[in-house]
Design a protein around this motif. Structure first.
Motif, PDB file in Angstrom:
ATOM      1  N   ALA A 153      31.812  63.714  41.833  1.00 59.76           N
ATOM      2  CA  ALA A 153      32.719  62.643  42.230  1.00 59.76           C
ATOM      3  C   ALA A 153      33.949  62.591  41.339  1.00 59.76           C
ATOM      4  CB  ALA A 153      31.991  61.301  42.187  1.00 59.76           C
ATOM      5  N   VAL A 154      33.780  62.957  40.087  1.00 56.51           N
ATOM      6  CA  VAL A 154      34.867  62.933  39.112  1.00 56.51           C
ATOM      7  C   VAL A 154      34.854  64.233  38.333  1.00 56.51           C
ATOM      8  CG1 VAL A 154      35.670  61.853  36.969  1.00 56.51           C
ATOM      9  CG2 VAL A 154      34.973  60.422  38.885  1.00 56.51           C
ATOM     10  N   GLU A 155      36.039  64.757  38.057  1.00 58.56           N
ATOM     11  CA  GLU A 155      36.180  65.931  37.195  1.00 58.56           C
ATOM     12  C   GLU A 155      36.859  65.473  35.903  1.00 58.56           C
ATOM     13  OE1 GLU A 155      38.504  68.505  39.586  1.00 58.56           O
ATOM     14  OE2 GLU A 155      36.838  69.098  40.904  1.00 58.56           O
ATOM     15  N   LEU A 156      36.199  65.701  34.768  1.00 56.82           N
ATOM     16  CA  LEU A 156      36.743  65.297  33.474  1.00 56.82           C
ATOM     17  C   LEU A 156      37.023  66.518  32.616  1.00 56.82           C
ATOM     18  CD1 LEU A 156      34.612  62.187  32.355  1.00 56.82           C
ATOM     19  CD2 LEU A 156      36.952  62.207  33.240  1.00 56.82           C
ATOM     20  N   GLY A 157      38.226  66.558  32.049  1.00 52.75           N
ATOM     21  CA  GLY A 157      38.585  67.598  31.100  1.00 52.75           C
ATOM     22  C   GLY A 157      38.843  66.975  29.743  1.00 52.75           C
ATOM     23  N   PRO A 158      39.238  67.765  28.761  1.00 52.62           N
ATOM     24  CA  PRO A 158      39.481  67.227  27.421  1.00 52.62           C
ATOM     25  C   PRO A 158      40.573  66.166  27.394  1.00 52.62           C
ATOM     26  CG  PRO A 158      39.342  69.627  27.368  1.00 52.62           C
ATOM     27  CD  PRO A 158      39.410  69.232  28.810  1.00 52.62           C
ATOM     28  N   ASP A 159      41.580  66.296  28.267  1.00 51.68           N
ATOM     29  CA  ASP A 159      42.727  65.398  28.200  1.00 51.68           C
ATOM     30  C   ASP A 159      42.974  64.574  29.459  1.00 51.68           C
ATOM     31  OD1 ASP A 159      43.471  66.359  25.595  1.00 51.68           O
ATOM     32  OD2 ASP A 159      44.192  68.163  26.593  1.00 51.68           O
ATOM     33  N   GLY A 160      42.195  64.790  30.481  1.00 47.02           N
ATOM     34  CA  GLY A 160      42.450  64.062  31.722  1.00 47.02           C
ATOM     35  C   GLY A 160      41.285  64.169  32.681  1.00 47.02           C
ATOM     36  N   GLY A 161      41.429  63.504  33.815  1.00 50.73           N
ATOM     37  CA  GLY A 161      40.369  63.526  34.816  1.00 50.73           C
ATOM     38  C   GLY A 161      40.934  63.333  36.195  1.00 50.73           C
ATOM     39  N   ALA A 162      40.100  63.586  37.206  1.00 54.01           N
ATOM     40  CA  ALA A 162      40.537  63.444  38.588  1.00 54.01           C
ATOM     41  C   ALA A 162      39.365  62.987  39.443  1.00 54.01           C
ATOM     42  CB  ALA A 162      41.095  64.763  39.122  1.00 54.01           C
ATOM     43  N   LEU A 163      39.677  62.187  40.437  1.00 48.38           N
ATOM     44  CA  LEU A 163      38.687  61.741  41.413  1.00 48.38           C
ATOM     45  C   LEU A 163      38.708  62.703  42.591  1.00 48.38           C
ATOM     46  CD1 LEU A 163      36.719  59.418  42.262  1.00 48.38           C
ATOM     47  CD2 LEU A 163      38.686  58.354  43.389  1.00 48.38           C
ATOM     48  N   THR A 164      37.559  63.245  42.959  1.00 51.11           N
ATOM     49  CA  THR A 164      37.490  64.176  44.076  1.00 51.11           C
ATOM     50  C   THR A 164      37.450  63.405  45.388  1.00 51.11           C
ATOM     51  OG1 THR A 164      35.071  64.233  44.154  1.00 51.11           O
ATOM     52  CG2 THR A 164      36.156  65.747  42.613  1.00 51.11           C
ATOM     53  N   PRO A 165      37.723  64.071  46.515  1.00 49.25           N
ATOM     54  CA  PRO A 165      37.623  63.387  47.816  1.00 49.25           C
ATOM     55  C   PRO A 165      36.237  62.781  48.039  1.00 49.25           C
ATOM     56  CG  PRO A 165      38.817  65.447  48.073  1.00 49.25           C
ATOM     57  CD  PRO A 165      38.286  65.438  46.668  1.00 49.25           C
TER      58      PRO A 165
ATOM     59  N   HIS B 233      33.425  58.203  28.090  1.00 51.62           N
ATOM     60  CA  HIS B 233      33.298  57.356  29.268  1.00 51.62           C
ATOM     61  C   HIS B 233      34.642  57.429  30.007  1.00 51.62           C
ATOM     62  CE1 HIS B 233      34.488  54.344  26.026  1.00 51.62           C
ATOM     63  NE2 HIS B 233      35.505  54.285  26.840  1.00 51.62           N
ATOM     64  N   ILE B 234      34.762  56.753  31.126  1.00 50.03           N
ATOM     65  CA  ILE B 234      35.965  56.867  31.958  1.00 50.03           C
ATOM     66  C   ILE B 234      36.911  55.712  31.669  1.00 50.03           C
ATOM     67  CG2 ILE B 234      36.849  56.812  34.324  1.00 50.03           C
ATOM     68  CD1 ILE B 234      34.269  58.222  35.180  1.00 50.03           C
TER      69      ILE B 234
END
Length: 237
Positions: free
Chosen positions: A136-148, A183-184
């Motif tokens: 559902a969510v992709e998290l990297g060292p510096d950012g993140g994204a919500l998947t469809p 955490h987010i």
């Protein structure tokens, strides 16, 4: 570019014990009067007013007047991120103390607390882990994204994705100082906390950054994120 003098000045302002205590209280995202902050720091209201004026002048606090009262809050999420980062470093730098069972307040803060406008603690880390595991969510060292798929899932829980899509950073990892894992944070983290409070899954604890999981919230969070499979928040083992 930030000068070393500006860096030192900001660090000195936040590093004073009384000012640090007041900034820590404001990490729950709520605004407070000088009297309330003085009580939290264990100083007189007159002394607190001087400290608060310096913090506001430096851009660490924002002040709003309502009637006869002046309310102080952290000036921005960037200030909250700075404080959370210092907390994470400080937690690892403290010399080991004799092992003892933490008191109820410590346990509650470690379980679930507000980190400015989003959720932190074991609950928040478990939610982040669950969202990443299900794609559902992709998290990297510096950012993140919500998947469809994540957008569909969170909308189903009642999270207002549209309101979270503004100018501020939408999704990013925030290192949890007690769990030492992310955490987010960002607008998505704020929307998740807002949903948990609005739906009655969590309730704020008066005078503390801690938030308590309600009985209905325990069931909802277990179903949505697999949280609470093991006893938490004082449950019997």
């Amino acid at each position: 570019m930030v000068t070393t003098a500006a860096l030192a000045r900001t660090a000195a302002l936040a590093g004073d014990p009384a000012r640090a205590a007041m900034l820590a209280v404001l990490m729950d995202g709520r605004a407070r009067t000088a009297t309330e902050l003085a009580h939290a720091a264990g100083i007189t209201p007159q002394t607190a007013s001087g400290h608060l004026a310096r913090l506001a002048e430096a851009g660490l606090l924002a002040v709003a007047r309502q009637g006869r009262h002046r309310y102080h809050r952290l000036a921005s999420p960037a200030v909250a991120r700075m404080l959370e980062g210092v907390m994470a470093v400080a937690a690892g730098a403290v010399a080991p103390a004799p092992r003892r069972e933490p008191g109820p307040r410590d346990a509650a803060l470690r379980e679930a607390r507000t980190c400015y406008d989003h959720l932190a603690g074991r609950l928040a880390v478990a939610m982040a882990d669950s969202l990443v595991a299900r794609g559902a969510v992709e998290l990297g060292p510096d950012g993140g994204a919500l998947t469809p798929a994540g957008e569909v899932f969170l909308r189903g829980l009642g999270v207002d994705i549209d309101a979270a899509s503004g100018r501020r950073i939408f999704c990013r990892p925030c290192l949890d100082w007690s769990e030492r894992r992310p955490h987010i944070a960002g607008a998505l983290g704020a929307a998740l906390l807002r949903t948990c409070l609005d739906r009655g899954w969590l309730r704020r604890t008066e005078g503390s950054r801690a938030v308590a999981v309600t009985p209905g919230g325990r069931l909802a969070l277990r179903q949505a994120f697999g949280y609470g499979q093991a006893p938490v928040c004082g449950d019997a083992a």
